[in-house]
Design a protein around this motif. Structure first.
Motif, mmCIF file in Angstrom:
data_model
loop_
_atom_site.group_PDB
_atom_site.id
_atom_site.type_symbol
_atom_site.label_atom_id
_atom_site.label_comp_id
_atom_site.label_asym_id
_atom_site.label_seq_id
_atom_site.Cartn_x
_atom_site.Cartn_y
_atom_site.Cartn_z
ATOM 1 N N GLY A 1 -15.968 -30.670 -6.628
ATOM 2 C CA GLY A 1 -17.391 -31.407 -6.721
ATOM 3 C C GLY A 1 -17.813 -31.251 -8.118
ATOM 4 O O GLY A 1 -18.530 -32.027 -8.557
ATOM 5 N N ILE B 1 -13.940 -28.005 -11.098
ATOM 6 C CA ILE B 1 -12.798 -28.432 -10.096
ATOM 7 C C ILE B 1 -13.744 -28.992 -8.795
ATOM 8 O O ILE B 1 -14.891 -28.401 -8.710
ATOM 9 C CB ILE B 1 -12.041 -27.277 -9.873
ATOM 10 C CG1 ILE B 1 -10.443 -27.944 -9.254
ATOM 11 C CG2 ILE B 1 -12.562 -26.105 -8.928
ATOM 12 C CD1 ILE B 1 -9.512 -27.113 -9.287
ATOM 13 N N VAL C 1 -11.819 -23.941 3.076
ATOM 14 C CA VAL C 1 -11.218 -23.556 1.921
ATOM 15 C C VAL C 1 -10.976 -22.070 1.241
ATOM 16 O O VAL C 1 -10.252 -21.997 0.541
ATOM 17 C CB VAL C 1 -11.887 -24.241 0.568
ATOM 18 C CG1 VAL C 1 -12.064 -25.963 0.841
ATOM 19 C CG2 VAL C 1 -13.391 -23.724 0.418
ATOM 20 N N GLN D 1 -13.022 -35.959 -1.406
ATOM 21 C CA GLN D 1 -13.593 -34.599 -1.052
ATOM 22 C C GLN D 1 -14.808 -34.766 -0.218
ATOM 23 O O GLN D 1 -15.234 -33.873 0.915
ATOM 24 C CB GLN D 1 -13.956 -34.084 -2.324
ATOM 25 C CG GLN D 1 -14.412 -32.581 -2.255
ATOM 26 C CD GLN D 1 -15.436 -32.004 -3.462
ATOM 27 O OE1 GLN D 1 -15.895 -32.894 -4.135
ATOM 28 N NE2 GLN D 1 -15.447 -30.877 -3.520
ATOM 29 N N LYS E 1 -7.724 -19.084 -0.839
ATOM 30 C CA LYS E 1 -7.911 -18.794 -1.872
ATOM 31 C C LYS E 1 -7.886 -17.173 -1.795
ATOM 32 O O LYS E 1 -7.494 -16.562 -2.951
ATOM 33 C CB LYS E 1 -9.570 -19.139 -2.297
ATOM 34 C CG LYS E 1 -9.794 -20.554 -2.855
ATOM 35 C CD LYS E 1 -11.307 -20.546 -3.226
ATOM 36 C CE LYS E 1 -11.915 -21.797 -2.954
ATOM 37 N NZ LYS E 1 -13.290 -21.890 -3.328
HETATM 38 O O1 F6P Z 1 -13.127 -24.651 -2.947
HETATM 39 C C1 F6P Z 1 -13.804 -25.604 -2.543
HETATM 40 C C2 F6P Z 1 -15.165 -25.805 -3.596
HETATM 41 O O2 F6P Z 1 -15.908 -24.696 -3.067
HETATM 42 C C3 F6P Z 1 -15.656 -27.037 -3.520
HETATM 43 O O3 F6P Z 1 -16.602 -27.153 -2.370
HETATM 44 C C4 F6P Z 1 -16.419 -27.082 -4.580
HETATM 45 O O4 F6P Z 1 -16.946 -28.359 -5.201
HETATM 46 C C5 F6P Z 1 -15.440 -26.511 -5.680
HETATM 47 O O5 F6P Z 1 -14.771 -25.790 -4.819
HETATM 48 C C6 F6P Z 1 -15.936 -25.996 -6.845
HETATM 49 O O6 F6P Z 1 -16.733 -24.952 -6.677
HETATM 50 P P1 F6P Z 1 -17.699 -24.435 -7.995
HETATM 51 O O7 F6P Z 1 -18.481 -25.555 -8.244
HETATM 52 O O8 F6P Z 1 -18.358 -23.101 -7.347
HETATM 53 O O9 F6P Z 1 -16.995 -23.919 -8.837
#
Ligand code: F6P
Length: 496
Positions: free
Chosen positions: A132, A130, A465, A324, A469
């Motif tokens: 990036g 999800i 972010v 993003q 969460k």
């Molecule tokens: O919550 C945002 C984020 O940390 C983004 O920066 C990142 O791309 C995405 O969630 C996914 O994170 P991960 O690759 O650690 O699962």
């Protein structure tokens, strides 16, 4: 005058007058590199504006910070980390470049093994990740993976099970390879989706579902702990930020779907842009000029948004990718020293796909009361094989929209008048090749970096972010200190 007050005092001339007053305007504000043509002549950039931004860049230590980034210094100060996405494409500190090269070799070897059926039959690739860990690979596969469909790839990001069930309906569990893409290997959506894919495989008689998993992560230990065999963990460096990670093993679905050579061309295109960014003087530097125009509109004209429109269906995922990249990087409220930034930071990036957008949102761009800098992205070489008329009309529409925004039109009826003087820029790719796309994405990354540096903010963290969460996690455990409205919503949905 301080550097910012010189910028804030920049005038708002008529674009048509800027062209009339300077026969060199087009060549001064356009440039060609790495298969891309950039045109900022229909923005309000002037030689004076560029000089004012160059002074601000000097005061903000842009050149030093850029060198520090490539040298692998800890420019991500709040997380005390280097920023190493350029190293993935071979540019920067030799040791970091070498680490990236070794990780790429592992990717390549695993692709060879898959192609030689060492992991069993693979026709379908199900990538879960999800942010990036999805937006970049999705863009690459969608943009470049049409011509030669080596594998059927689905990229699933959302925790909404509907997204996963759509992929299950298309895929054969016995011929599916699961890619679990997560920098941290802790993200709830991704780990939940990955577990459901394993259950689906198991339910459909796949003997060793874990044997069909590849982990793409900067936390290899966590992936092994989760059950992925060490030989199928493709690591990448901690310094590669999530939204900057498509160059690393996170780009694995693109590398396997396109073939390694095309993935390497993508990296090479990005490296061309890296070298340009490092070497070109600011007044001929594509990421810098684009960022100066961004800052002119956000800081001087108080534009709150900017709108990139891809006039090419193959680039339809570019606007969400940029959302993003730009908003997570520069949507910040404090400077690197922890002081309130005191001015607007990232513009809200929206946009869409031309020509659809013309028939939906362009009314506001032409006659609405907001100033919205528009960016057109198009390719000279058509992606379709239909009679040339489709592509001809597609491109002419993009160019005509830019002209109309700038020129406007006076009519006796105010409702039918267009005030004009509305800015746009254009990026024209010779063809949608891996090289050009790599250069294009790297251009946006460096543009974000220039914006962030001139604003004095850290473009590489994303603490904003976290709070939501944390609260969702607390609620999932039946806890959390919620207000009456949220408590009521949880109760109504039967979630308590
Ligand atoms: O919550 C945002 C984020 O940390 C983004 O920066 C990142 O791309 C995405 O969630 C996914 O994170 P991960 O690759 O650690 O699962």
């Amino acid at each position: 005058m301080s550097d910012w007050s010189a910028i804030e005092a920049l005038p708002f001339p008529k674009l048509v007058d800027l062209f009339d007053g300077d026969p060199e305007r087009l060549s001064r504000f356009s440039l060609d590199l790495a298969g891309l043509h950039f045109d900022w002549s229909k923005t309000h950039l002037t030689a004076d504006a560029v000089a004012a931004f160059a002074r601000l860049a000097e005061a903000q230590g842009l050149a030093k910070r850029r060198d520090a980034l490539f040298a692998g210094e800890h420019v991500n100060v709040t997380e005390d980390r280097p920023v190493t996405h350029t190293h993935e494409r071979g540019e920067g500190d030799a040791a970091d470049v070498d680490t990236a090269r070794r990780f790429h070799e592992r990717m390549r070897a695993l692709i060879d093994a898959i192609e030689a059926d060492a992991l069993g039959p693979v026709r379908h690739i199900l990538h879960v990740g999800i942010g990036g860990s999805a937006l970049g690979p999705d863009l690459l596969v969608d943009a470049l993976g049409r011509a030669d469909k080596r594998y059927d790839v689905a990229i699933v990001s959302n925790i909404d099970g509907v997204a996963l069930e759509d992929a299950f309906a298309r895929f054969d569990p016995a011929a599916t390879l699961l890619l679990v893409a997560s920098k941290t290997f802790t993200t709830t959506e991704t780990m939940t989706n990955a577990a459901s894919v394993l259950s689906w495989m198991e339910e459909h008689g796949v003997a060793d579902p874990y044997g069909r998993v590849i982990a793409l992560t900067a936390a290899p230990d966590k992936a092994v702990e989760w059950g992925v065999d060490d030989t199928r963990v493709l690591p990448f460096a901690e310094g590669v930020g999530g939204r900057y990670s498509l160059w690393s093993s996170i780009g694995f679905p693109a590398a396997i779907a396109l073939g390694w050579e095309r993935f390497a061309e993508l990296l090479a295109g990005a490296a061309e842009m890296d070298r340009h960014f490092r070497e070109a003087p600011l007044e001929r530097n594509a990421p810098a000029l684009a960022a100066f125009a961004d800052l002119y509109y956000t800081q001087v004209r108080h534009a709150e948004t900017r709108a990139p429109f891809a006039y090419d269906v193959r680039l339809r995922l570019l606007p969400p990718y940029l959302q993003q990249l730009e908003m997570e990087s520069n949507g910040k409220g404090v400077t690197v020293d922890g002081q309130p930034v005191g001015r607007p930071t990232a513009a809200i990036a929206w946009g869409g796909v031309g020509t659809d957008a013309q028939h939906a949102v362009f009314q506001l761009l032409h006659q609405g009361t907001h100033l919205v800098p528009v960016e057109f992205i198009a390719c000279i070489e058509a992606g379709d094989t239909l009679a040339p008329d489709h592509h001809r009309q597609l491109l002419l529409n993009a160019f005509a929209q830019g002209a109309a925004l700038m020129k406007g039109k006076q009519a006796d009826d105010p409702a039918r008048s267009y005030e004009g003087n509305r800015p746009s820029s254009t990026v024209l790719l010779d063809a949608l090749t891996p090289r050009a796309l790599g250069a294009l994405i790297a251009f946006y990354e460096h543009r974000v970096f220039v914006n962030g540096t001139l604003l004095g903010i850290n473009s590489f963290d994303q603490f904003g972010v976290e709070l939501g969460k944390e609260m969702a996690k607390a609620a999932a455990k039946g806890g959390g200190d919620f207000d009456p409205s949220t408590t009521d919503l949880i109760r109504r949905a039967g979630l308590n």
